[in-house]
Design a protein around this motif. Structure first.
Motif, PDB file in Angstrom:
ATOM      1  N   MET A  72      -5.450   5.635  -3.930  1.00  0.00           N
ATOM      2  CA  MET A  72      -5.520   4.404  -4.719  1.00  0.00           C
ATOM      3  C   MET A  72      -5.936   3.234  -3.816  1.00  0.00           C
ATOM      4  N   PRO A  73      -6.566   2.217  -4.367  1.00  0.00           N
ATOM      5  CA  PRO A  73      -6.989   1.072  -3.561  1.00  0.00           C
ATOM      6  C   PRO A  73      -5.846   0.090  -3.331  1.00  0.00           C
ATOM      7  N   VAL A  74      -6.188  -1.041  -2.701  1.00  0.00           N
ATOM      8  CA  VAL A  74      -5.229  -2.129  -2.529  1.00  0.00           C
ATOM      9  C   VAL A  74      -5.108  -2.875  -3.851  1.00  0.00           C
ATOM     10  N   PHE A  75      -3.864  -3.110  -4.286  1.00  0.00           N
ATOM     11  CA  PHE A  75      -3.630  -3.795  -5.558  1.00  0.00           C
ATOM     12  C   PHE A  75      -3.053  -5.174  -5.273  1.00  0.00           C
ATOM     13  N   ALA A  76      -3.930  -6.161  -5.206  1.00  0.00           N
ATOM     14  CA  ALA A  76      -3.495  -7.533  -4.944  1.00  0.00           C
ATOM     15  C   ALA A  76      -3.882  -8.414  -6.111  1.00  0.00           C
ATOM     16  N   GLY A  77      -3.107  -9.490  -6.318  1.00  0.00           N
ATOM     17  CA  GLY A  77      -3.442 -10.455  -7.353  1.00  0.00           C
ATOM     18  C   GLY A  77      -3.490  -9.826  -8.730  1.00  0.00           C
ATOM     19  N   SER A  78      -4.563 -10.162  -9.468  1.00  0.00           N
ATOM     20  CA  SER A  78      -4.671  -9.707 -10.856  1.00  0.00           C
ATOM     21  C   SER A  78      -4.828  -8.193 -10.966  1.00  0.00           C
ATOM     22  N   HIS A  79      -5.197  -7.486  -9.870  1.00  0.00           N
ATOM     23  CA  HIS A  79      -5.356  -6.041  -9.915  1.00  0.00           C
ATOM     24  C   HIS A  79      -4.027  -5.323 -10.102  1.00  0.00           C
ATOM     25  N   PHE A  80      -2.921  -6.031  -9.869  1.00  0.00           N
ATOM     26  CA  PHE A  80      -1.606  -5.416 -10.060  1.00  0.00           C
ATOM     27  C   PHE A  80      -1.429  -4.925 -11.493  1.00  0.00           C
ATOM     28  N   ARG A  81      -2.093  -5.584 -12.432  1.00  0.00           N
ATOM     29  CA  ARG A  81      -2.001  -5.196 -13.831  1.00  0.00           C
ATOM     30  C   ARG A  81      -2.403  -3.731 -14.038  1.00  0.00           C
ATOM     31  N   ARG A  82      -3.336  -3.264 -13.228  1.00  0.00           N
ATOM     32  CA  ARG A  82      -3.788  -1.883 -13.371  1.00  0.00           C
ATOM     33  C   ARG A  82      -2.651  -0.911 -13.044  1.00  0.00           C
ATOM     34  N   LEU A  83      -1.811  -1.257 -12.064  1.00  0.00           N
ATOM     35  CA  LEU A  83      -0.682  -0.399 -11.739  1.00  0.00           C
ATOM     36  C   LEU A  83       0.273  -0.274 -12.920  1.00  0.00           C
ATOM     37  N   LEU A  84       0.476  -1.376 -13.627  1.00  0.00           N
ATOM     38  CA  LEU A  84       1.338  -1.331 -14.811  1.00  0.00           C
ATOM     39  C   LEU A  84       0.732  -0.447 -15.884  1.00  0.00           C
ATOM     40  N   ASP A  85      -0.575  -0.562 -16.093  1.00  0.00           N
ATOM     41  CA  ASP A  85      -1.246   0.273 -17.096  1.00  0.00           C
ATOM     42  C   ASP A  85      -1.143   1.754 -16.731  1.00  0.00           C
ATOM     43  N   LEU A  86      -1.323   2.068 -15.444  1.00  0.00           N
ATOM     44  CA  LEU A  86      -1.212   3.455 -15.001  1.00  0.00           C
ATOM     45  C   LEU A  86       0.203   3.988 -15.193  1.00  0.00           C
ATOM     46  N   ALA A  87       1.210   3.139 -14.913  1.00  0.00           N
ATOM     47  CA  ALA A  87       2.605   3.565 -15.083  1.00  0.00           C
ATOM     48  C   ALA A  87       2.904   3.860 -16.549  1.00  0.00           C
ATOM     49  N   ARG A  88       2.330   3.076 -17.450  1.00  0.00           N
ATOM     50  CA  ARG A  88       2.541   3.325 -18.885  1.00  0.00           C
ATOM     51  C   ARG A  88       1.936   4.669 -19.306  1.00  0.00           C
ATOM     52  N   ARG A  89       0.905   5.107 -18.562  1.00  0.00           N
ATOM     53  CA  ARG A  89       0.274   6.395 -18.867  1.00  0.00           C
ATOM     54  C   ARG A  89       0.845   7.525 -18.004  1.00  0.00           C
ATOM     55  N   ASP A  90       1.988   7.251 -17.364  1.00  0.00           N
ATOM     56  CA  ASP A  90       2.684   8.235 -16.521  1.00  0.00           C
ATOM     57  C   ASP A  90       1.867   8.673 -15.317  1.00  0.00           C
ATOM     58  N   ARG A  91       1.014   7.782 -14.850  1.00  0.00           N
ATOM     59  CA  ARG A  91       0.246   8.074 -13.636  1.00  0.00           C
ATOM     60  C   ARG A  91       0.814   7.234 -12.498  1.00  0.00           C
ATOM     61  N   LEU A  92       1.624   7.889 -11.677  1.00  0.00           N
ATOM     62  CA  LEU A  92       2.302   7.199 -10.580  1.00  0.00           C
ATOM     63  C   LEU A  92       1.774   7.667  -9.238  1.00  0.00           C
ATOM     64  N   LEU A 145      -2.276   3.316   1.802  1.00  0.00           N
ATOM     65  CA  LEU A 145      -3.659   2.872   1.646  1.00  0.00           C
ATOM     66  C   LEU A 145      -4.563   4.001   1.163  1.00  0.00           C
ATOM     67  N   GLU A 146      -4.338   5.215   1.685  1.00  0.00           N
ATOM     68  CA  GLU A 146      -5.247   6.324   1.399  1.00  0.00           C
ATOM     69  C   GLU A 146      -4.818   7.168   0.199  1.00  0.00           C
ATOM     70  N   ARG A 147      -3.510   7.335   0.024  1.00  0.00           N
ATOM     71  CA  ARG A 147      -3.047   8.258  -1.023  1.00  0.00           C
ATOM     72  C   ARG A 147      -2.049   7.633  -1.993  1.00  0.00           C
ATOM     73  N   GLY A 148      -1.592   6.433  -1.681  1.00  0.00           N
ATOM     74  CA  GLY A 148      -0.615   5.777  -2.536  1.00  0.00           C
ATOM     75  C   GLY A 148      -1.152   4.475  -3.092  1.00  0.00           C
ATOM     76  N   ALA A 149      -0.287   3.456  -3.123  1.00  0.00           N
ATOM     77  CA  ALA A 149      -0.678   2.136  -3.628  1.00  0.00           C
ATOM     78  C   ALA A 149      -0.144   1.082  -2.668  1.00  0.00           C
ATOM     79  N   LEU A 150      -1.050   0.295  -2.120  1.00  0.00           N
ATOM     80  CA  LEU A 150      -0.688  -0.787  -1.211  1.00  0.00           C
ATOM     81  C   LEU A 150      -0.736  -2.087  -1.995  1.00  0.00           C
ATOM     82  N   VAL A 151       0.380  -2.815  -2.029  1.00  0.00           N
ATOM     83  CA  VAL A 151       0.466  -4.028  -2.852  1.00  0.00           C
ATOM     84  C   VAL A 151       0.865  -5.210  -1.972  1.00  0.00           C
ATOM     85  N   PRO A 152      -0.102  -5.890  -1.351  1.00  0.00           N
ATOM     86  CA  PRO A 152       0.221  -7.086  -0.547  1.00  0.00           C
ATOM     87  C   PRO A 152       0.378  -8.296  -1.455  1.00  0.00           C
ATOM     88  N   LEU A 153       1.490  -8.999  -1.309  1.00  0.00           N
ATOM     89  CA  LEU A 153       1.793 -10.112  -2.207  1.00  0.00           C
ATOM     90  C   LEU A 153       1.771 -11.455  -1.497  1.00  0.00           C
TER      91      LEU A 153
END
Length: 360
Positions: free
Chosen positions: A1-21, A128-136
């Protein structure tokens, strides 16, 4: 997964709703903000039946954390482990491999919450390579809060003018937890409305303590002595000491006097009605007026607050402020020497300022 910063964090929420963690989430930033953001993903999964265990690395060891990851789940196949103070793991590189092994099963997911984390650490690389990096912490101060507001408003289907957003921020101050709580109140109050107005903000937002430093003075100059007494009662009822309120008023009028000096010879800035233009010119004027050091009372004063209070300076003659400070001295004496009832003493001061406003 890519880096999820700022407004891209919304995508993580959408993925979680679809059971993609992701197997590993690494949140880096303010502790309150990392907890709130990670908690939003966790709550989505908890509503779907996942079990979440929460630990603090100041209370458990890395060895205990590994045991937690490999232990079988009791309430279903999916288990989430949220870890606060994860920066402690940066000191234990030799113990990281055993932590990563259980993450390949797809049934356990690790949420690491850290205030900082080295980029050369194996956990950072894995995220960074296989998970989700969320710098805030990519943005600081008000820019960070504005970005967060834009994200939440969009996600919830609301709109808000920039000036209303600036007004909201001028009320809630710089504490993230207070900002988050007050934003939730505004969203709940708005209900089915699509557009959030200034009136909605004023109806439910509890100002941060430091913002009273201009709200009380604003109320006095704009709405008069009676309205100021109403706000005073609110402060006294919630336990604010009278001498603290006195200090608030002293700072307010000192700040207003400094602004009067700043706007002297800058009539265009004083009459500017567009906040975006005012904000740029105001910052430049501060540097030009005080090139060595901006007075502390203005240095941390929100630009939108300055934009709002400048309206009180129209038509005021130079003699107004010395008379106000004479009245403040009399108020000080009434409270400290004469032991006058606080409401009576302040109300007498409010009436005096109201008279001075008409005179000058």
């Amino acid at each position: 997964m890519p880096v999820f910063a700022g407004s891209h964090f919304r995508r993580l929420l959408d993925l979680a709703r679809r059971d993609r963690l992701a197997p590993l989430y690494l949140f880096i930033g303010d502790p309150q903000e990392t907890l709130e953001k990670a908690g939003r993903i966790v709550r989505i999964q908890e509503e779907k039946g996942a079990l979440c265990e929460r630990v603090d690395l100041e209370e458990v060891s890395p060895e205990d954390l590994r045991s937690l990851l490999v232990s079988p789940g009791l309430f279903g196949p999916r288990r989430l482990v949220m870890v606060r103070k994860a920066e402690i793991l940066a000191q234990h590189k030799e113990q990281i491999s055993p932590l990563l092994e259980p993450l390949g099963s797809g049934t356990v997911h690790l949420f690491l919450l850290a205030s900082r984390f080295p980029e050369d650490h194996p956990l950072y690389t894995f995220a960074l390579e296989r998970g989700a990096l969320v710098p805030l912490h990519l943005q600081k101060g008000r820019a960070r809060f504005l970005a967060e507001m834009a994200e939440r408003l969009s996600a919830e289907g609301y709109t808000m003018d920039r000036q209303v957003a600036e007004y909201f921020l001028s009320l809630v101050g710089e504490d993230y937890a207070h900002f988050r709580n007050e934003l939730e109140k505004v969203l709940l109050y708005a209900g089915e409305k699509e557009r959030i107005e200034k009136e909605d903000v004023e109806a439910v937002v509890t100002p941060a303590p430091e913002t009273y430093s201009y709200l009380l003075g604003d109320t006095l100059l704009e709405e008069g002595a009676e309205a100021a007494r109403g706000l005073l009662r609110r402060l006294l009822d919630q336990g604010d000491p009278p001498l603290v309120i006195l200090a608030i008023l002293e700072n307010y009028f000192k700040r207003l006097w400094l602004l009067a000096y700043l706007f002297r010879g800058r009539e265009d800035l004083l009459r500017e009605t567009r906040f975006e233009v005012f904000q740029r010119t105001y910052a430049q004027a501060l540097r030009e007026t005080w090139p060595e050091k901006v007075p502390s009372l203005l240095e941390r004063f929100p630009p939108y607050a300055a934009f709002r209070v400048k309206r009180h300076l129209f038509g005021l003659s130079p003699g107004f402020f010395p008379e106000v400070f004479k009245a403040l001295y009399e108020l000080d004496v009434s409270l400290k020497r004469d032991f006058m009832a606080p409401e009576k003493a302040f109300y007498r001061f409010f009436l005096r300022v109201q008279e001075l406003g008409k005179k000058f």
